[in-house]
Scaffold this active site. Structure first.
Site, short mmCIF file in Angstrom:
data_model
loop_
_atom_site.label_atom_id
_atom_site.label_comp_id
_atom_site.label_asym_id
_atom_site.label_seq_id
_atom_site.Cartn_x
_atom_site.Cartn_y
_atom_site.Cartn_z
N HIS A 224 0.84 -1.33 -0.19
CA HIS A 224 -0.02 -0.15 -0.33
C HIS A 224 1.21 1.41 0.00
CE1 HIS A 224 -3.39 2.74 0.84
NE2 HIS A 224 -4.41 1.88 2.40
N HIS A 263 -2.43 -2.30 -9.41
CA HIS A 263 -3.45 -1.98 -8.91
C HIS A 263 -4.37 -3.28 -8.65
CE1 HIS A 263 -5.70 1.01 -6.43
NE2 HIS A 263 -5.32 1.84 -6.62
N ASP A 320 2.70 5.86 -6.92
CA ASP A 320 4.15 5.54 -6.25
C ASP A 320 5.25 5.02 -7.13
OD1 ASP A 320 2.65 5.73 -3.39
OD2 ASP A 320 2.38 3.42 -3.63
N1 CMC Z 1 4.54 -6.38 -10.45
C1 CMC Z 1 4.68 -7.70 -11.24
N2 CMC Z 1 3.79 -8.23 -11.27
C2 CMC Z 1 2.74 -7.49 -10.67
C3 CMC Z 1 2.85 -7.05 -9.82
C4 CMC Z 1 4.15 -5.96 -9.55
N3 CMC Z 1 3.64 -4.79 -8.99
N4 CMC Z 1 1.85 -6.98 -9.49
C5 CMC Z 1 0.66 -7.80 -9.30
N5 CMC Z 1 1.34 -8.21 -10.25
C6 CMC Z 1 1.16 -9.82 -10.97
C7 CMC Z 1 1.22 -10.68 -9.32
O1 CMC Z 1 1.96 -11.76 -9.83
C8 CMC Z 1 0.05 -12.16 -10.13
O2 CMC Z 1 0.59 -12.31 -11.28
P1 CMC Z 1 -0.05 -14.10 -11.86
O3 CMC Z 1 -1.48 -13.34 -12.38
O4 CMC Z 1 0.84 -14.24 -12.65
O5 CMC Z 1 0.22 -14.76 -10.61
C9 CMC Z 1 -0.94 -10.82 -11.80
O6 CMC Z 1 -0.33 -9.35 -11.69
C10 CMC Z 1 -2.28 -10.27 -10.92
O7 CMC Z 1 -1.57 -10.15 -9.59
P2 CMC Z 1 -2.35 -9.58 -7.90
O8 CMC Z 1 -1.67 -10.10 -6.43
O9 CMC Z 1 -4.28 -10.41 -8.10
O10 CMC Z 1 -2.65 -8.34 -7.79
P3 CMC Z 1 -3.86 -7.62 -6.67
O11 CMC Z 1 -4.90 -6.93 -7.30
O12 CMC Z 1 -3.57 -8.29 -5.41
O13 CMC Z 1 -2.03 -6.65 -6.36
C11 CMC Z 1 -1.22 -4.93 -5.80
C12 CMC Z 1 -2.41 -5.05 -6.23
C13 CMC Z 1 -1.14 -3.31 -5.39
C14 CMC Z 1 -1.11 -5.50 -4.48
C15 CMC Z 1 0.05 -5.53 -6.49
O14 CMC Z 1 0.55 -4.59 -7.69
C16 CMC Z 1 1.63 -5.62 -5.50
O15 CMC Z 1 1.72 -5.89 -4.88
N6 CMC Z 1 2.02 -3.59 -6.53
C17 CMC Z 1 3.25 -3.54 -5.97
C18 CMC Z 1 3.00 -2.95 -4.99
C19 CMC Z 1 2.65 -1.26 -4.38
O16 CMC Z 1 3.28 -0.77 -6.00
N7 CMC Z 1 1.41 -1.12 -4.20
C20 CMC Z 1 0.90 0.14 -4.37
C21 CMC Z 1 -0.85 0.20 -4.52
S1 CMC Z 1 -0.35 1.77 -4.97
C22 CMC Z 1 -1.04 3.18 -3.91
C23 CMC Z 1 -1.75 2.25 -3.04
O17 CMC Z 1 -2.77 2.22 -3.42
O18 CMC Z 1 -1.39 2.35 -1.50
#
Ligand code: CMC
Length: 383
Positions: A224, A263, A320
């Site tokens: 986050h 996201h 971010d």
């Molecule tokens: N880098 C590489 N792969 C990614 C990333 C990333 N940043 N984010 C998602 N993926 C991949 C993930 O590995 C998965 O792949 P697969 O389907 O092959 O297993 C797919 O995309 C879907 O991921 P998910 O975990 O199901 O997606 P989510 O909706 O749970 O994730 C998230 C959202 C923000 C937690 C994630 O994108 C992430 O970890 N991003 C990095 C951390 C980040 O930048 N956070 C700030 C978010 S914006 C500010 C805020 O609101 O806080």
């Protein structure tokens, strides 16, 4: 007896928990609106104080209302000596987000309205929280630099005063404007994780300090609010633009997440990231070699990530990703990025809390039990 397995929404994905008129996020088209105003309009024409008024009250203020709102914020800027003492004692050794969370929690004790949970008192407390949390972050930064607390300056606007309290001198107009825009962009974002935990706490009819303290604890995580600092750390580890492709390819091959991308709601380019990227490109002309290098790395990483994961998986830069180089340009240390995110998100948290209390319902989801049942108890000596 086990019931039929229900549909489970891990991470509450896709679940609507309330109606709101504060913020709307269109994750498919990459659009964001506060109270109906697009984020692009607000970043261009408004400022943090006006956005706070808008989020809390639902409309843009007339001049007289705005002046009295700003005056109320100014009056709440200074910190209680006991809160300042705790910051002085802990900020040199503690993690900034831990110190911030503790200082906000402690501030409740010195709030004259602490026992009053009326709507009017909660509005006063919201203004107090918006004002004081920026001062707390500035004080944390001072102590970490081994410097004395700088008392707020009444004549300055909110963001200008924050930079003055952090650095002991007034910022340039371009630094002030840039940080003001960052505050506007971070002020609100619907039912994100920290806003949700704020509401969960408040919905028990606890108080707004407890709710905001929960929000700060939630924001700390790298999935986050902690992602901006992590993204900058990665850019620094990459070191040179020409290392970017190999670094990112290796990280993705090792199943690592690239911080600042992806996201839960946006499956398009985050409009806030687009605005920050625009400012970053503008400031390149006047940037230090360090910021120029970080910017070049960020743009290289963006190009590769979009090519690999943008259209294919809906993973685009989020708010971010480009923040780190912008904050570095303004002279803000990376340890304060997430506390600053908190300072700018307070109006959103408070607006949601006030709105939710209008139609309060305890939040209590279910879990589907998959463990054992009727296990016979065996005394300790016989296990
Ligand atoms: N880098 C590489 N792969 C990614 C990333 C990333 N940043 N984010 C998602 N993926 C991949 C993930 O590995 C998965 O792949 P697969 O389907 O092959 O297993 C797919 O995309 C879907 O991921 P998910 O975990 O199901 O997606 P989510 O909706 O749970 O994730 C998230 C959202 C923000 C937690 C994630 O994108 C992430 O970890 N991003 C990095 C951390 C980040 O930048 N956070 C700030 C978010 S914006 C500010 C805020 O609101 O806080």
């Amino acid at each position: 007896m086990r019931t039929k397995k229900p549909e489970i929404h891990l991470g509450l994905e896709g679940i609507y928990m309330a109606e709101t008129s504060i913020c709307s996020v269109n994750g498919i088209e990459g659009k964001l609106y506060y109270r109906g105003y697009s984020i692009e309009e607000l970043a261009k024409h408004s400022d943090f104080e006006e956005v706070c008024f808008l989020l809390l009250n639902g409309y843009l203020p007339k001049e007289k209302e705005f002046l009295s709102f700003k005056d109320a914020l100014v009056k709440e800027r200074d910190l209680d000596p006991e809160v300042l003492q705790v910051i002085t004692d802990t900020a040199g050794k503690g993690l900034p987000m831990d110190v911030l969370r503790t200082a906000v929690s402690l501030s409740a004790i010195y709030d004259p309205d602490v026992k009053d949970n009326s709507k009017e008192a909660n509005m006063r407390k919201s203004i107090r929280l918006i004002s004081k949390i920026s001062s707390i972050v500035a004080a944390i930064g001072r102590v970490r630099d081994g410097e004395e607390y700088v008392r707020p300056e009444k004549k300055l606007g909110h963001v200008e005063n924050f930079l003055y309290m952090l650095n002991g001198e007034k910022p340039s107009e371009s630094e002030r404007r840039m940080l003001d825009i960052m505050f506007v962009l971070h002020a609100e974002h619907s039912s994100n994780a920290s806003t949700f935990s704020t509401i969960v706490t408040g919905a028990t009819l606890s108080d707004i300090y407890s709710a905001i303290t929960s929000g700060i604890g939630t924001l700390k995580g790298p999935l986050h609010g902690g992602a901006d600092e992590a993204a900058l750390r990665m850019m620094r580890a990459i070191g040179k633009p020409e290392n970017t492709v190999k670094y990112i390819n290796d990280a993705l091959a090792g199943k690592q997440r690239i911080m600042g991308f992806g996201h839960r709601v946006y499956k398009a380019y985050d409009p806030r990231a687009r605005i920050i990227r625009g400012y970053l490109e503008e400031l390149r002309e006047h940037a230090s070699p360090e910021v120029e290098n970080l910017t070049a790395i960020a743009l290289e990483a963006e190009k590769l990530m979009i090519k690999k994961l943008g259209k294919a998986k809906g993973i685009w830069p989020n708010v971010d990703f480009f923040s780190g180089p912008v904050y570095t340009h303004i002279g803000i240390p990376s340890s304060l990025f997430t506390p600053l995110f908190a300072a700018s998100r307070v109006p959103g948290w408070c607006a949601h809390m006030l709105e939710y209390w209008e139609n309060n319902r305890l939040i209590r989801p279910l879990e589907y039990y998959t463990g054992k049942t009727n296990v016979k108890y065996i005394s300790m000596t016989k296990r």
